[in-house]
Design a protein around this motif. Structure first.
Motif, PDB file in Angstrom:
ATOM      1  N   TYR A  52       0.845  -1.198   0.000  1.00  0.00           N
ATOM      2  CA  TYR A  52       0.000   0.000   0.000  1.00  0.00           C
ATOM      3  C   TYR A  52       0.876   1.243   0.000  1.00  0.00           C
ATOM      4  O   TYR A  52       1.893   1.307   0.677  1.00  0.00           O
ATOM      5  CB  TYR A  52      -0.918   0.026   1.220  1.00  0.00           C
ATOM      6  CG  TYR A  52      -2.098  -0.897   1.075  1.00  0.00           C
ATOM      7  CD1 TYR A  52      -3.262  -0.454   0.459  1.00  0.00           C
ATOM      8  CD2 TYR A  52      -2.037  -2.202   1.529  1.00  0.00           C
ATOM      9  CE1 TYR A  52      -4.345  -1.299   0.307  1.00  0.00           C
ATOM     10  CE2 TYR A  52      -3.110  -3.054   1.382  1.00  0.00           C
ATOM     11  CZ  TYR A  52      -4.264  -2.600   0.765  1.00  0.00           C
ATOM     12  OH  TYR A  52      -5.327  -3.439   0.613  1.00  0.00           O
ATOM     13  N   ARG A  53       0.484   2.210  -0.773  1.00  0.00           N
ATOM     14  CA  ARG A  53       1.075   3.544  -0.724  1.00  0.00           C
ATOM     15  C   ARG A  53      -0.062   4.451  -0.279  1.00  0.00           C
ATOM     16  O   ARG A  53      -0.963   4.749  -1.061  1.00  0.00           O
ATOM     17  CB  ARG A  53       1.627   3.966  -2.079  1.00  0.00           C
ATOM     18  CG  ARG A  53       2.325   5.325  -2.004  1.00  0.00           C
ATOM     19  CD  ARG A  53       3.007   5.727  -3.298  1.00  0.00           C
ATOM     20  NE  ARG A  53       4.059   4.789  -3.651  1.00  0.00           N
ATOM     21  CZ  ARG A  53       4.295   4.358  -4.905  1.00  0.00           C
ATOM     22  NH1 ARG A  53       3.543   4.789  -5.893  1.00  0.00           N
ATOM     23  NH2 ARG A  53       5.258   3.512  -5.145  1.00  0.00           N
ATOM     24  N   GLY A  54      -0.007   4.816   0.995  1.00  0.00           N
ATOM     25  CA  GLY A  54      -1.155   5.515   1.575  1.00  0.00           C
ATOM     26  C   GLY A  54      -2.312   4.531   1.661  1.00  0.00           C
ATOM     27  O   GLY A  54      -2.183   3.466   2.232  1.00  0.00           O
ATOM     28  N   LYS A  55      -3.405   4.857   1.037  1.00  0.00           N
ATOM     29  CA  LYS A  55      -4.554   3.940   1.031  1.00  0.00           C
ATOM     30  C   LYS A  55      -4.710   3.220  -0.295  1.00  0.00           C
ATOM     31  O   LYS A  55      -5.633   2.460  -0.496  1.00  0.00           O
ATOM     32  CB  LYS A  55      -5.828   4.713   1.356  1.00  0.00           C
ATOM     33  CG  LYS A  55      -5.826   5.244   2.767  1.00  0.00           C
ATOM     34  CD  LYS A  55      -7.147   5.836   3.128  1.00  0.00           C
ATOM     35  CE  LYS A  55      -7.054   6.349   4.556  1.00  0.00           C
ATOM     36  NZ  LYS A  55      -8.287   6.282   5.255  1.00  0.00           N
ATOM     37  N   LYS A  56      -3.765   3.459  -1.190  1.00  0.00           N
ATOM     38  CA  LYS A  56      -3.847   2.855  -2.515  1.00  0.00           C
ATOM     39  C   LYS A  56      -2.966   1.604  -2.582  1.00  0.00           C
ATOM     40  O   LYS A  56      -1.793   1.633  -2.226  1.00  0.00           O
ATOM     41  CB  LYS A  56      -3.392   3.859  -3.580  1.00  0.00           C
ATOM     42  CG  LYS A  56      -3.502   3.337  -4.980  1.00  0.00           C
ATOM     43  CD  LYS A  56      -3.083   4.367  -5.995  1.00  0.00           C
ATOM     44  CE  LYS A  56      -3.200   3.759  -7.381  1.00  0.00           C
ATOM     45  NZ  LYS A  56      -2.749   4.636  -8.421  1.00  0.00           N
ATOM     46  N   PHE A  57      -3.553   0.489  -3.054  1.00  0.00           N
ATOM     47  CA  PHE A  57      -2.801  -0.756  -3.195  1.00  0.00           C
ATOM     48  C   PHE A  57      -1.988  -0.728  -4.494  1.00  0.00           C
ATOM     49  O   PHE A  57      -2.513  -0.414  -5.555  1.00  0.00           O
ATOM     50  CB  PHE A  57      -3.736  -1.972  -3.215  1.00  0.00           C
ATOM     51  CG  PHE A  57      -3.006  -3.274  -3.341  1.00  0.00           C
ATOM     52  CD1 PHE A  57      -2.313  -3.792  -2.269  1.00  0.00           C
ATOM     53  CD2 PHE A  57      -2.985  -3.963  -4.545  1.00  0.00           C
ATOM     54  CE1 PHE A  57      -1.621  -4.988  -2.374  1.00  0.00           C
ATOM     55  CE2 PHE A  57      -2.297  -5.162  -4.664  1.00  0.00           C
ATOM     56  CZ  PHE A  57      -1.611  -5.678  -3.570  1.00  0.00           C
ATOM     57  N   ILE A  58      -0.716  -1.045  -4.379  1.00  0.00           N
ATOM     58  CA  ILE A  58       0.182  -1.084  -5.535  1.00  0.00           C
ATOM     59  C   ILE A  58       0.505  -2.552  -5.835  1.00  0.00           C
ATOM     60  O   ILE A  58       1.069  -3.252  -4.996  1.00  0.00           O
ATOM     61  CB  ILE A  58       1.505  -0.320  -5.253  1.00  0.00           C
ATOM     62  CG1 ILE A  58       1.233   1.083  -4.719  1.00  0.00           C
ATOM     63  CG2 ILE A  58       2.394  -0.321  -6.482  1.00  0.00           C
ATOM     64  CD1 ILE A  58       0.540   1.995  -5.688  1.00  0.00           C
ATOM     65  N   LYS A  59       0.134  -3.002  -7.018  1.00  0.00           N
ATOM     66  CA  LYS A  59       0.424  -4.385  -7.418  1.00  0.00           C
ATOM     67  C   LYS A  59       1.919  -4.552  -7.656  1.00  0.00           C
ATOM     68  O   LYS A  59       2.591  -3.618  -8.098  1.00  0.00           O
ATOM     69  CB  LYS A  59      -0.317  -4.725  -8.720  1.00  0.00           C
ATOM     70  CG  LYS A  59      -1.792  -4.846  -8.577  1.00  0.00           C
ATOM     71  CD  LYS A  59      -2.411  -5.256  -9.904  1.00  0.00           C
ATOM     72  CE  LYS A  59      -3.903  -5.375  -9.789  1.00  0.00           C
ATOM     73  NZ  LYS A  59      -4.491  -5.793 -11.059  1.00  0.00           N
ATOM     74  N   PRO A  60       2.440  -5.765  -7.421  1.00  0.00           N
ATOM     75  CA  PRO A  60       3.861  -5.988  -7.710  1.00  0.00           C
ATOM     76  C   PRO A  60       4.121  -5.913  -9.215  1.00  0.00           C
ATOM     77  O   PRO A  60       3.292  -6.349 -10.014  1.00  0.00           O
ATOM     78  CB  PRO A  60       4.119  -7.387  -7.169  1.00  0.00           C
ATOM     79  CG  PRO A  60       2.795  -8.023  -6.991  1.00  0.00           C
ATOM     80  CD  PRO A  60       1.778  -6.931  -6.865  1.00  0.00           C
ATOM     81  N   THR A  61       5.257  -5.357  -9.583  1.00  0.00           N
ATOM     82  CA  THR A  61       5.592  -5.198 -11.004  1.00  0.00           C
ATOM     83  C   THR A  61       6.433  -6.344 -11.545  1.00  0.00           C
ATOM     84  O   THR A  61       6.534  -6.514 -12.752  1.00  0.00           O
ATOM     85  CB  THR A  61       6.371  -3.894 -11.234  1.00  0.00           C
ATOM     86  OG1 THR A  61       7.611  -3.977 -10.518  1.00  0.00           O
ATOM     87  CG2 THR A  61       5.577  -2.693 -10.787  1.00  0.00           C
ATOM     88  N   GLY A  62       7.081  -7.090 -10.658  1.00  0.00           N
ATOM     89  CA  GLY A  62       7.959  -8.173 -11.096  1.00  0.00           C
ATOM     90  C   GLY A  62       9.390  -7.721 -11.340  1.00  0.00           C
ATOM     91  O   GLY A  62      10.241  -8.523 -11.727  1.00  0.00           O
TER      92      GLY A  62
END
Length: 125
Positions: A52-62
């Motif tokens: 999470y960055r703040g309240k936003k979920f960041i998917k893994p990029t690989g």
């Protein structure tokens, strides 16, 4: 014609040297094989959850997974280095106060060191 006679001196020393060289080549093969296996395990372990960055979920990029490399050319004959190439890889492995650890290198190392030790013990028996 006269009798021709050959005498070989130091054959036992030559044989011992050849056996040592053969063992060192086998050690080199064992180191290489285990280095490659550890790299593959680290890549396989690198199945990240994202963050999470703040309240936003960041998917893994690989990116970290793709960056895990095996390096041997500059560090010596019996050394292989398996390492990720991203600047933030340690944060993923060890975690932070805001993110739990997602281990991928240490489990690969712990598993492979047992197999490496077994391979070397087999060689000296």
């Amino acid at each position: 014609m006269g009798n021709i006679r050959f005498e070989l001196k130091g054959l036992d020393k030559l044989q011992a040297k050849l056996q040592r060289v053969a063992k060192m080549e086998e050690v080199e093969r064992i180191v290489e094989k285990n280095g490659e296996a550890m790299q593959k395990k680290a890549v396989d372990n690198a199945q990240f959850k994202g963050h999470y960055r703040g309240k936003k979920f960041i998917k893994p990029t690989g990116t970290t997974r793709k960056s895990i490399s095996l390096n041997s050319s500059k560090i010596g004959r019996f050394k292989y280095r398996v390492a990720p190439g991203t600047d933030y890889a340690a944060y993923v492995e060890l975690g932070t106060r805001k993110m739990s650890a997602q281990k991928y290198i240490k489990p690969a190392f712990d598993d492979q060191k047992k197999l490496f030790k077994r391979d070397l013990e087999r060689l000296v028996k």
